[in-house]
Write an enzyme that holds these catalytic residues in place. Structure first.
Site, PDB file in Angstrom:
ATOM      1  N   LYS A  34       0.826  -1.223   0.000  1.00 29.38           N
ATOM      2  CA  LYS A  34       0.000   0.000   0.000  1.00 29.38           C
ATOM      3  C   LYS A  34       0.853   1.263   0.000  1.00 29.38           C
ATOM      4  CE  LYS A  34      -3.786   1.846   2.860  1.00 29.38           C
ATOM      5  NZ  LYS A  34      -4.510   1.630   4.131  1.00 29.38           N
ATOM      6  N   ALA A  83       1.313  -5.297   7.218  1.00 30.30           N
ATOM      7  CA  ALA A  83       0.699  -5.043   8.527  1.00 30.30           C
ATOM      8  C   ALA A  83       1.031  -3.628   8.960  1.00 30.30           C
ATOM      9  CB  ALA A  83       1.238  -6.021   9.574  1.00 30.30           C
ATOM     10  N   GLU A  84       0.218  -3.128   9.865  1.00 30.92           N
ATOM     11  CA  GLU A  84       0.646  -2.004  10.686  1.00 30.92           C
ATOM     12  C   GLU A  84       1.447  -2.659  11.798  1.00 30.92           C
ATOM     13  OE1 GLU A  84       0.345   1.237  10.386  1.00 30.92           O
ATOM     14  OE2 GLU A  84      -0.809   1.127   8.526  1.00 30.92           O
ATOM     15  N   THR A 134       3.932 -12.586  15.029  1.00 35.34           N
ATOM     16  CA  THR A 134       4.853 -12.065  16.038  1.00 35.34           C
ATOM     17  C   THR A 134       4.787 -12.867  17.330  1.00 35.34           C
ATOM     18  OG1 THR A 134       5.239 -10.134  17.444  1.00 35.34           O
ATOM     19  CG2 THR A 134       3.013 -10.402  16.640  1.00 35.34           C
ATOM     20  N   ASP A 135       5.863 -12.793  18.117  1.00 34.22           N
ATOM     21  CA  ASP A 135       5.848 -13.420  19.447  1.00 34.22           C
ATOM     22  C   ASP A 135       4.969 -12.633  20.427  1.00 34.22           C
ATOM     23  OD1 ASP A 135       7.466 -11.172  19.853  1.00 34.22           O
ATOM     24  OD2 ASP A 135       9.176 -12.284  20.650  1.00 34.22           O
ATOM     25  N   GLU A 136       4.586 -11.388  20.071  1.00 34.68           N
ATOM     26  CA  GLU A 136       3.797 -10.566  21.002  1.00 34.68           C
ATOM     27  C   GLU A 136       2.397 -11.137  21.249  1.00 34.68           C
ATOM     28  OE1 GLU A 136       5.664  -6.236  19.853  1.00 34.68           O
ATOM     29  OE2 GLU A 136       3.786  -6.403  20.916  1.00 34.68           O
ATOM     30  N   TYR A 160      -1.959  -3.676  18.850  1.00 27.87           N
ATOM     31  CA  TYR A 160      -1.190  -4.325  17.774  1.00 27.87           C
ATOM     32  C   TYR A 160      -1.182  -5.844  17.964  1.00 27.87           C
ATOM     33  CZ  TYR A 160       2.945  -6.347  15.542  1.00 27.87           C
ATOM     34  OH  TYR A 160       3.794  -7.171  14.835  1.00 27.87           O
ATOM     35  N   LYS A 164      -2.783  -8.860  15.599  1.00 36.17           N
ATOM     36  CA  LYS A 164      -2.004  -9.950  15.008  1.00 36.17           C
ATOM     37  C   LYS A 164      -2.536 -11.309  15.486  1.00 36.17           C
ATOM     38  CE  LYS A 164       1.226  -9.706  12.699  1.00 36.17           C
ATOM     39  NZ  LYS A 164       1.386  -9.591  11.203  1.00 36.17           N
ATOM     40  N   ILE A 216      14.628   6.157  26.739  1.00 34.23           N
ATOM     41  CA  ILE A 216      14.368   4.803  27.253  1.00 34.23           C
ATOM     42  C   ILE A 216      13.057   4.826  28.033  1.00 34.23           C
ATOM     43  CG2 ILE A 216      15.240   2.928  28.698  1.00 34.23           C
ATOM     44  CD1 ILE A 216      17.290   3.492  26.668  1.00 34.23           C
ATOM     45  N   HIS A 294       3.117  -1.791  28.843  1.00 34.00           N
ATOM     46  CA  HIS A 294       4.398  -2.252  28.270  1.00 34.00           C
ATOM     47  C   HIS A 294       4.727  -3.698  28.679  1.00 34.00           C
ATOM     48  CE1 HIS A 294       8.823  -0.806  27.493  1.00 34.00           C
ATOM     49  NE2 HIS A 294       8.463  -1.807  26.717  1.00 34.00           N
TER      50      HIS A 294
HETATM   51  P1  NAD Z   1       6.888  -2.554   8.381  1.00 32.37           P
HETATM   52  O1  NAD Z   1       5.970  -1.689   9.149  1.00 32.37           O
HETATM   53  O2  NAD Z   1       8.309  -2.139   8.198  1.00 32.37           O
HETATM   54  O3  NAD Z   1       6.312  -2.782   6.904  1.00 32.37           O
HETATM   55  C1  NAD Z   1       4.963  -3.077   6.672  1.00 32.37           C
HETATM   56  C2  NAD Z   1       4.703  -2.935   5.174  1.00 32.37           C
HETATM   57  O4  NAD Z   1       3.326  -3.285   4.951  1.00 32.37           O
HETATM   58  C3  NAD Z   1       4.888  -1.507   4.650  1.00 32.37           C
HETATM   59  O5  NAD Z   1       5.627  -1.531   3.453  1.00 32.37           O
HETATM   60  C4  NAD Z   1       3.462  -1.019   4.411  1.00 32.37           C
HETATM   61  O6  NAD Z   1       3.360  -0.077   3.358  1.00 32.37           O
HETATM   62  C5  NAD Z   1       2.758  -2.322   4.073  1.00 32.37           C
HETATM   63  N1  NAD Z   1       1.307  -2.253   4.341  1.00 32.37           N
HETATM   64  C6  NAD Z   1       0.696  -1.772   5.452  1.00 32.37           C
HETATM   65  N2  NAD Z   1      -0.645  -1.849   5.326  1.00 32.37           N
HETATM   66  C7  NAD Z   1      -0.886  -2.443   4.116  1.00 32.37           C
HETATM   67  C8  NAD Z   1      -2.072  -2.817   3.425  1.00 32.37           C
HETATM   68  N3  NAD Z   1      -3.278  -2.609   3.935  1.00 32.37           N
HETATM   69  N4  NAD Z   1      -1.938  -3.400   2.218  1.00 32.37           N
HETATM   70  C9  NAD Z   1      -0.718  -3.608   1.663  1.00 32.37           C
HETATM   71  N5  NAD Z   1       0.444  -3.253   2.270  1.00 32.37           N
HETATM   72  C10 NAD Z   1       0.359  -2.688   3.488  1.00 32.37           C
HETATM   73  O7  NAD Z   1       6.793  -3.998   9.044  1.00 32.37           O
HETATM   74  P2  NAD Z   1       7.937  -5.080   9.259  1.00 32.37           P
HETATM   75  O8  NAD Z   1       8.710  -4.735  10.462  1.00 32.37           O
HETATM   76  O9  NAD Z   1       8.623  -5.315   7.960  1.00 32.37           O
HETATM   77  O10 NAD Z   1       7.024  -6.334   9.630  1.00 32.37           O
HETATM   78  C11 NAD Z   1       6.554  -7.226   8.628  1.00 32.37           C
HETATM   79  C12 NAD Z   1       5.657  -8.255   9.284  1.00 32.37           C
HETATM   80  O11 NAD Z   1       6.374  -8.936  10.310  1.00 32.37           O
HETATM   81  C13 NAD Z   1       4.424  -7.658   9.969  1.00 32.37           C
HETATM   82  O12 NAD Z   1       3.346  -8.525   9.743  1.00 32.37           O
HETATM   83  C14 NAD Z   1       4.791  -7.630  11.441  1.00 32.37           C
HETATM   84  O13 NAD Z   1       3.648  -7.757  12.250  1.00 32.37           O
HETATM   85  C15 NAD Z   1       5.671  -8.851  11.551  1.00 32.37           C
HETATM   86  N6  NAD Z   1       6.687  -8.793  12.610  1.00 32.37           N
HETATM   87  C16 NAD Z   1       7.616  -7.800  12.625  1.00 32.37           C
HETATM   88  C17 NAD Z   1       8.614  -7.800  13.607  1.00 32.37           C
HETATM   89  C18 NAD Z   1       9.674  -6.748  13.687  1.00 32.37           C
HETATM   90  O14 NAD Z   1      10.485  -6.796  14.610  1.00 32.37           O
HETATM   91  N7  NAD Z   1       9.756  -5.817  12.767  1.00 32.37           N
HETATM   92  C19 NAD Z   1       8.636  -8.823  14.559  1.00 32.37           C
HETATM   93  C20 NAD Z   1       7.622  -9.780  14.536  1.00 32.37           C
HETATM   94  C21 NAD Z   1       6.679  -9.785  13.525  1.00 32.37           C
HETATM   95  O1  DAU Z   2       8.315  -8.865  19.404  1.00 30.91           O
HETATM   96  C1  DAU Z   2       8.057  -8.643  18.055  1.00 30.91           C
HETATM   97  C2  DAU Z   2       7.596  -7.214  17.846  1.00 30.91           C
HETATM   98  O2  DAU Z   2       8.753  -6.403  17.988  1.00 30.91           O
HETATM   99  C3  DAU Z   2       6.945  -6.982  16.496  1.00 30.91           C
HETATM  100  O3  DAU Z   2       5.777  -7.729  16.411  1.00 30.91           O
HETATM  101  C4  DAU Z   2       6.635  -5.507  16.280  1.00 30.91           C
HETATM  102  O4  DAU Z   2       6.148  -5.301  14.971  1.00 30.91           O
HETATM  103  C5  DAU Z   2       7.910  -4.720  16.474  1.00 30.91           C
HETATM  104  O5  DAU Z   2       7.621  -3.341  16.379  1.00 30.91           O
HETATM  105  C6  DAU Z   2       8.529  -5.031  17.823  1.00 30.91           C
HETATM  106  O6  DAU Z   2       7.717  -4.527  18.921  1.00 30.91           O
HETATM  107  P1  DAU Z   2       8.386  -3.820  20.208  1.00 30.91           P
HETATM  108  O7  DAU Z   2       7.391  -2.970  20.832  1.00 30.91           O
HETATM  109  O8  DAU Z   2       9.098  -4.832  21.035  1.00 30.91           O
HETATM  110  O9  DAU Z   2       9.527  -2.972  19.426  1.00 30.91           O
HETATM  111  P2  DAU Z   2      10.037  -1.460  19.591  1.00 30.91           P
HETATM  112  O10 DAU Z   2      11.248  -1.326  18.724  1.00 30.91           O
HETATM  113  O11 DAU Z   2       8.955  -0.477  19.437  1.00 30.91           O
HETATM  114  O12 DAU Z   2      10.504  -1.437  21.112  1.00 30.91           O
HETATM  115  C7  DAU Z   2      11.477  -2.349  21.608  1.00 30.91           C
HETATM  116  C8  DAU Z   2      11.596  -2.095  23.100  1.00 30.91           C
HETATM  117  O13 DAU Z   2      12.200  -0.796  23.293  1.00 30.91           O
HETATM  118  C9  DAU Z   2      10.272  -2.046  23.829  1.00 30.91           C
HETATM  119  O14 DAU Z   2      10.431  -2.608  25.130  1.00 30.91           O
HETATM  120  C10 DAU Z   2       9.961  -0.547  23.958  1.00 30.91           C
HETATM  121  C11 DAU Z   2      11.350   0.071  24.047  1.00 30.91           C
HETATM  122  N1  DAU Z   2      11.487   1.439  23.492  1.00 30.91           N
HETATM  123  C12 DAU Z   2      11.039   1.656  22.232  1.00 30.91           C
HETATM  124  C13 DAU Z   2      11.137   2.911  21.679  1.00 30.91           C
HETATM  125  C14 DAU Z   2      10.629   3.181  20.272  1.00 30.91           C
HETATM  126  C15 DAU Z   2      12.067   2.438  24.234  1.00 30.91           C
HETATM  127  O15 DAU Z   2      12.507   2.216  25.384  1.00 30.91           O
HETATM  128  N2  DAU Z   2      12.171   3.676  23.687  1.00 30.91           N
HETATM  129  C16 DAU Z   2      11.704   3.977  22.445  1.00 30.91           C
HETATM  130  O16 DAU Z   2      11.802   5.149  22.010  1.00 30.91           O
END
Ligand code: NAD
Ligand code: DAU
Length: 360
Positions: A34, A83-84, A134-136, A160, A164, A216, A294
């Site tokens: 998207k 995903a968002e 995700t593990d969340e 979120y 998921k 943090i 959190h």
């Molecule tokens: P991201 O936010 O970087 O990318 C998401 C992508 O999806 C973007 O390019 C966005 O434009 C697209 N998108 C969003 N809504 C859409 C829609 N309605 N139709 C089509 N495209 C759409 O996410 P990421 O970090 O690359 O994560 C990818 C997947 O892995 C997600 O499903 C997320 O839940 C999962 N995940 C991510 C992490 C992490 O640490 N990043 C960990 C566990 C699981």
């Molecule tokens: O566990 C998998 C998940 O990991 C994915 O499903 C999510 O898409 C991905 O965003 C991520 O979620 P978290 O919430 O764990 O990730 P984030 O990078 O946002 O934060 C990691 C940790 O750091 C969390 O405990 C919150 C903390 N944090 C995050 C931000 C952005 C801070 O302390 N300060 C910050 O500014």
């Protein structure tokens, strides 16, 4: 060569997956995205002119579009990354999370079921729908609790995580009820190149390089299990190729670390790579108001994927983090492109109510 329909492939993990898939000739790729704020088309610039790669802008919730794409490209597999993905955004405005993660996944499943039902018996046997989760979804662990296993009950805490979890349940139901050949992976926190700097590691690297505070949440003792994105992409491909239908696999990095430890390690590496004569990067560390609800600790037990498919993470955290920081240092143009007005608005919205100013 097989064809994969990848959704959300212009985001962080999807871009890494597509680049690897094309480099290693895993498959031809149709990438449906998207192009939300989290995407960056520059991630895939090197695929320009690659006949095995096609980009389509669109929404996974658009049933007509999905139907047309499936009919036209006849993919052997769908890999749903779209995903968002940012927990803090889901707390401030959850609607998009329900729309994309729940309604969008439902729509993709429904279209996949219709497509799969009309495939020839041979094609139908090899078709797969792989859902990236995700593990969340498992909730938060006590300090001494064992790591999440595939049979750990779901207990999602943020909007979120709940969205998921909901999508995972729909995938499971489509397998159970209609026999759709689905697979689900639940991974831990990824890190590596092309990650949008709203997430902990890239936010800290970029703030430090700009001499800004390193925010943090809470006491910094929340624990995440860090997985190098390239290890994750290899696991996804392996699951797609070798897993039995209906399986779910946890994928983690075996790197459980407190947030403050991660940020201190980033500061130490930056002190070596980009030393400042007048300060240490760790002096920028600032404790701020916590994230509501959190989750305290995530940890992933990867023994099932190791046992069934022989996968384990290759990258250790110190070397993966150094490579990641080096990537951000070498890609300043990429960083500049994404620090647009929209990004600054998000930084203001998320951090100013925590009494910290990080905007330019
Ligand atoms: P991201 O936010 O970087 O990318 C998401 C992508 O999806 C973007 O390019 C966005 O434009 C697209 N998108 C969003 N809504 C859409 C829609 N309605 N139709 C089509 N495209 C759409 O996410 P990421 O970090 O690359 O994560 C990818 C997947 O892995 C997600 O499903 C997320 O839940 C999962 N995940 C991510 C992490 C992490 O640490 N990043 C960990 C566990 C699981
Ligand atoms: O566990 C998998 C998940 O990991 C994915 O499903 C999510 O898409 C991905 O965003 C991520 O979620 P978290 O919430 O764990 O990730 P984030 O990078 O946002 O934060 C990691 C940790 O750091 C969390 O405990 C919150 C903390 N944090 C995050 C931000 C952005 C801070 O302390 N300060 C910050 O500014």
């Amino acid at each position: 060569m097989q064809t994969f329909l990848v959704t959300g492939g212009v985001g962080f993990i999807g871009s890494n997956f597509i680049l690897k898939a094309r480099k290693q000739k895993w498959a031809n790729i149709i990438n449906l995205d998207k192009l939300t704020y989290a995407s960056n088309p520059h991630n895939l610039a090197e695929l320009q002119g690659d006949n095995g790669y096609k980009f389509v802008q669109g929404d996974i919730a658009d049933s007509r579009l999905i139907q047309d794409l499936l009919a036209k490209h006849q993919p052997d597999a769908i890999i749903n990354f779209a995903a968002e993905s940012h927990v803090d955004r889901s707390i401030i405005s959850p609607e998009n999370f329900i729309q994309t993660n729940v309604v969008g996944t439902f729509n993709l499943l429904e279209a996949s079921k219709n497509y799969w039902n009309q495939l020839s018996p041979q094609q139908g046997k090899t078709f797969r729908f792989l859902h990236i989760s995700t593990d969340e979804v498992y909730g938060s662990l006590e300090p001494s609790a064992s790591a999440f296993r595939e049979d750990t009950p779901y207990n999602p805490n943020s909007p979120y995580a709940a969205s998921k979890a909901s999508s995972d349940h729909l995938v499971r139901a489509y397998q159970h009820t209609y026999g759709l050949p689905t697979l689900t992976t639940n991974c831990s926190n990824n890190y590596g190149s092309y990650q949008f700097p709203e997430k902990l590691i890239p936010l800290m690297i970029i703030n430090a390089l700009n001499g800004k505070q390193l925010p943090i949440y809470g006491d910094g003792q929340n624990i995440r299990d860090w997985l190098y994105v390239e290890d994750h992409c290899e696991a996804i491909y392996l699951v797609l190729q070798q897993s039995e239908i209906g399986q779910t696999y946890n994928i983690g990095g075996n790197n459980e670390l407190a947030n403050i430890t991660v940020v201190e390690q980033i500061c130490t590496i930056l002190d070596e790579l980009v030393p400042k004569s007048n300060f240490k990067y760790s002096s920028l560390i600032t404790y701020i108001k916590d994230r509501p609800g959190h989750d305290r600790r995530y940890a992933v037990d990867c023994s099932k994927i190791k046992h069934d498919l022989g996968w384990e993470p290759k990258e250790n955290f110190a070397s993966g983090l150094t490579k990641t920081i080096q990537w951000y240092l070498n890609n300043t143009a990429w960083i500049e492109q994404i620090q647009s007005g929209t990004y600054q608005n998000w930084i203001r919205q998320n951090y100013e109510n925590r009494k910290i100013s990080l905007s330019t």
